[in-house]
Design a protein around this motif. Structure first.
Motif, PDB file in Angstrom:
ATOM      1  N   VAL A  12       0.836  -1.193   0.000  1.00  0.00           N
ATOM      2  CA  VAL A  12       0.000   0.000   0.000  1.00  0.00           C
ATOM      3  C   VAL A  12       0.878   1.254   0.000  1.00  0.00           C
ATOM      4  CG1 VAL A  12      -1.742   1.290   1.304  1.00  0.00           C
ATOM      5  CG2 VAL A  12      -1.856  -1.201   1.201  1.00  0.00           C
ATOM      6  N   ASP A  13       1.977   1.209   0.742  1.00  0.00           N
ATOM      7  CA  ASP A  13       2.854   2.372   0.855  1.00  0.00           C
ATOM      8  C   ASP A  13       4.230   1.902   1.308  1.00  0.00           C
ATOM      9  OD1 ASP A  13       3.749   4.998   0.924  1.00  0.00           O
ATOM     10  OD2 ASP A  13       2.616   5.561   2.717  1.00  0.00           O
ATOM     11  N   VAL A  14       5.241   2.666   0.959  1.00  0.00           N
ATOM     12  CA  VAL A  14       6.611   2.407   1.395  1.00  0.00           C
ATOM     13  C   VAL A  14       7.180   3.732   1.882  1.00  0.00           C
ATOM     14  CG1 VAL A  14       8.917   1.700   0.668  1.00  0.00           C
ATOM     15  CG2 VAL A  14       6.935   0.496  -0.211  1.00  0.00           C
ATOM     16  N   GLY A  15       7.862   3.683   3.010  1.00  0.00           N
ATOM     17  CA  GLY A  15       8.468   4.888   3.555  1.00  0.00           C
ATOM     18  C   GLY A  15       9.715   5.283   2.800  1.00  0.00           C
ATOM     19  N   ASP A  16      10.156   6.489   3.031  1.00  0.00           N
ATOM     20  CA  ASP A  16      11.406   6.953   2.441  1.00  0.00           C
ATOM     21  C   ASP A  16      12.563   6.136   3.009  1.00  0.00           C
ATOM     22  OD1 ASP A  16      10.032   8.943   1.063  1.00  0.00           O
ATOM     23  OD2 ASP A  16      10.269  10.393   2.703  1.00  0.00           O
ATOM     24  N   LEU A 102      15.753  -4.423  -6.677  1.00  0.00           N
ATOM     25  CA  LEU A 102      15.808  -4.541  -5.219  1.00  0.00           C
ATOM     26  C   LEU A 102      16.357  -5.901  -4.790  1.00  0.00           C
ATOM     27  CD1 LEU A 102      12.384  -2.925  -4.253  1.00  0.00           C
ATOM     28  CD2 LEU A 102      14.633  -1.845  -4.359  1.00  0.00           C
ATOM     29  N   LYS A 103      16.136  -6.914  -5.609  1.00  0.00           N
ATOM     30  CA  LYS A 103      16.548  -8.280  -5.278  1.00  0.00           C
ATOM     31  C   LYS A 103      18.063  -8.435  -5.260  1.00  0.00           C
ATOM     32  CE  LYS A 103      15.145 -12.865  -6.681  1.00  0.00           C
ATOM     33  NZ  LYS A 103      14.349 -13.569  -7.678  1.00  0.00           N
ATOM     34  N   THR A 104      18.740  -7.860  -6.227  1.00  0.00           N
ATOM     35  CA  THR A 104      20.180  -8.045  -6.362  1.00  0.00           C
ATOM     36  C   THR A 104      20.976  -7.029  -5.562  1.00  0.00           C
ATOM     37  OG1 THR A 104      20.215  -6.670  -8.346  1.00  0.00           O
ATOM     38  CG2 THR A 104      19.964  -9.055  -8.652  1.00  0.00           C
ATOM     39  N   GLY A 105      20.298  -6.136  -4.896  1.00  0.00           N
ATOM     40  CA  GLY A 105      20.996  -5.081  -4.167  1.00  0.00           C
ATOM     41  C   GLY A 105      21.148  -3.869  -5.062  1.00  0.00           C
ATOM     42  N   TYR A 106      20.917  -2.723  -4.523  1.00  0.00           N
ATOM     43  CA  TYR A 106      20.976  -1.487  -5.295  1.00  0.00           C
ATOM     44  C   TYR A 106      22.418  -1.026  -5.371  1.00  0.00           C
ATOM     45  CZ  TYR A 106      19.805   3.130  -6.974  1.00  0.00           C
ATOM     46  OH  TYR A 106      19.712   4.275  -7.723  1.00  0.00           O
ATOM     47  N   HIS A 107      22.998  -0.970  -6.578  1.00  0.00           N
ATOM     48  CA  HIS A 107      24.403  -0.610  -6.763  1.00  0.00           C
ATOM     49  C   HIS A 107      24.550   0.613  -7.660  1.00  0.00           C
ATOM     50  CE1 HIS A 107      25.637  -4.243  -4.754  1.00  0.00           C
ATOM     51  NE2 HIS A 107      24.826  -4.935  -5.530  1.00  0.00           N
ATOM     52  N   ARG A 108      23.691   1.558  -7.489  1.00  0.00           N
ATOM     53  CA  ARG A 108      23.747   2.768  -8.302  1.00  0.00           C
ATOM     54  C   ARG A 108      23.891   3.973  -7.392  1.00  0.00           C
ATOM     55  NH1 ARG A 108      20.569  -0.951 -10.788  1.00  0.00           N
ATOM     56  NH2 ARG A 108      20.897  -1.286 -12.986  1.00  0.00           N
ATOM     57  N   ILE A 109      23.716   5.161  -7.949  1.00  0.00           N
ATOM     58  CA  ILE A 109      23.842   6.397  -7.173  1.00  0.00           C
ATOM     59  C   ILE A 109      22.758   6.418  -6.090  1.00  0.00           C
ATOM     60  CG2 ILE A 109      23.748   8.917  -7.283  1.00  0.00           C
ATOM     61  CD1 ILE A 109      24.619   8.657 -10.230  1.00  0.00           C
ATOM     62  N   MET A 110      23.183   6.528  -4.833  1.00  0.00           N
ATOM     63  CA  MET A 110      22.248   6.437  -3.707  1.00  0.00           C
ATOM     64  C   MET A 110      21.223   7.571  -3.688  1.00  0.00           C
ATOM     65  SD  MET A 110      22.569   3.607  -2.321  1.00  0.00           S
ATOM     66  CE  MET A 110      21.440   3.841  -0.988  1.00  0.00           C
ATOM     67  N   THR A 111      21.576   8.727  -4.246  1.00  0.00           N
ATOM     68  CA  THR A 111      20.605   9.824  -4.247  1.00  0.00           C
ATOM     69  C   THR A 111      19.410   9.508  -5.144  1.00  0.00           C
ATOM     70  OG1 THR A 111      21.874  10.947  -5.979  1.00  0.00           O
ATOM     71  CG2 THR A 111      22.290  11.608  -3.677  1.00  0.00           C
ATOM     72  N   ASP A 112      19.585   8.563  -6.080  1.00  0.00           N
ATOM     73  CA  ASP A 112      18.477   8.156  -6.955  1.00  0.00           C
ATOM     74  C   ASP A 112      17.606   7.068  -6.336  1.00  0.00           C
ATOM     75  OD1 ASP A 112      19.408   9.915  -8.835  1.00  0.00           O
ATOM     76  OD2 ASP A 112      20.368   8.391 -10.097  1.00  0.00           O
ATOM     77  N   PRO A 114      15.646   6.782  -3.596  1.00  0.00           N
ATOM     78  CA  PRO A 114      14.256   7.069  -3.229  1.00  0.00           C
ATOM     79  C   PRO A 114      13.316   7.087  -4.440  1.00  0.00           C
ATOM     80  CG  PRO A 114      15.723   8.516  -2.031  1.00  0.00           C
ATOM     81  CD  PRO A 114      16.570   7.784  -3.042  1.00  0.00           C
ATOM     82  N   ASP A 115      13.779   7.647  -5.559  1.00  0.00           N
ATOM     83  CA  ASP A 115      12.952   7.668  -6.769  1.00  0.00           C
ATOM     84  C   ASP A 115      12.749   6.257  -7.320  1.00  0.00           C
ATOM     85  OD1 ASP A 115      12.653  10.437  -6.722  1.00  0.00           O
ATOM     86  OD2 ASP A 115      14.449  10.759  -7.937  1.00  0.00           O
ATOM     87  N   VAL A 116      13.805   5.456  -7.288  1.00  0.00           N
ATOM     88  CA  VAL A 116      13.701   4.070  -7.754  1.00  0.00           C
ATOM     89  C   VAL A 116      12.725   3.306  -6.876  1.00  0.00           C
ATOM     90  CG1 VAL A 116      14.974   1.898  -7.987  1.00  0.00           C
ATOM     91  CG2 VAL A 116      15.982   4.030  -8.814  1.00  0.00           C
TER      92      VAL A 116
END
Length: 134
Positions: A12-16, A102-112, A114-116
């Protein structure tokens, strides 16, 4: 990651996202979920359910075993029923983790991130809603 799900296991919702290792109750408040869902806390009914890591944060949580003692049969029964309902949230989290980013771990720019996360959440909500209309 703080996730709100319905009793059917749908997101339903996900926090920041919250930086660093945080206790569940602290992350609950920092992520914005507590503020957005304040009207759904347990005042006149079960409202929001959570695991023991959220005790004192607002949601209804299972009883913890008292130091040096055991839970009463009534409290054990309450815990059993709360945990059966909470299983839906675990299914919702599993559905989110099925998204490759999300499954493989997020390995990109961390500032992006929240948008992802918001994008994946929106797509998962759409997916779960569309499945219900088939």
């Amino acid at each position: 990651m703080q996730v709100i799900a319905d009793l059917h296991g749908r997101v339903v919702d996900v926090g920041d996202p919250v930086n660093g290792a945080r206790h569940d109750a602290a992350a609950f408040n920092i992520s914005g979920i507590a503020e957005r869902w304040a009207g759904h806390m347990a005042e006149d009914g079960p409202g929001m359910l959570a695991d023991c890591g959220y005790q004192g944060a607002g949601p209804t949580t299972p009883y913890k075993k008292p130091p040096g003692g055991d839970l009463t049969d009534v409290r054990k029964t309450c815990n059993y029923k709360i945990n059966r309902l909470r299983a839906a949230v675990e299914r919702a989290i599993a559905h989110l983790k099925n998204w490759k980013i999300l499954k493989t771990g997020y390995h990109r720019i961390m500032t992006d991130f929240p948008d992802v996360l918001r994008t994946v959440t929106g797509l998962e909500i759409f997916r779960a809603t569309a499945v219900g209309f088939e």
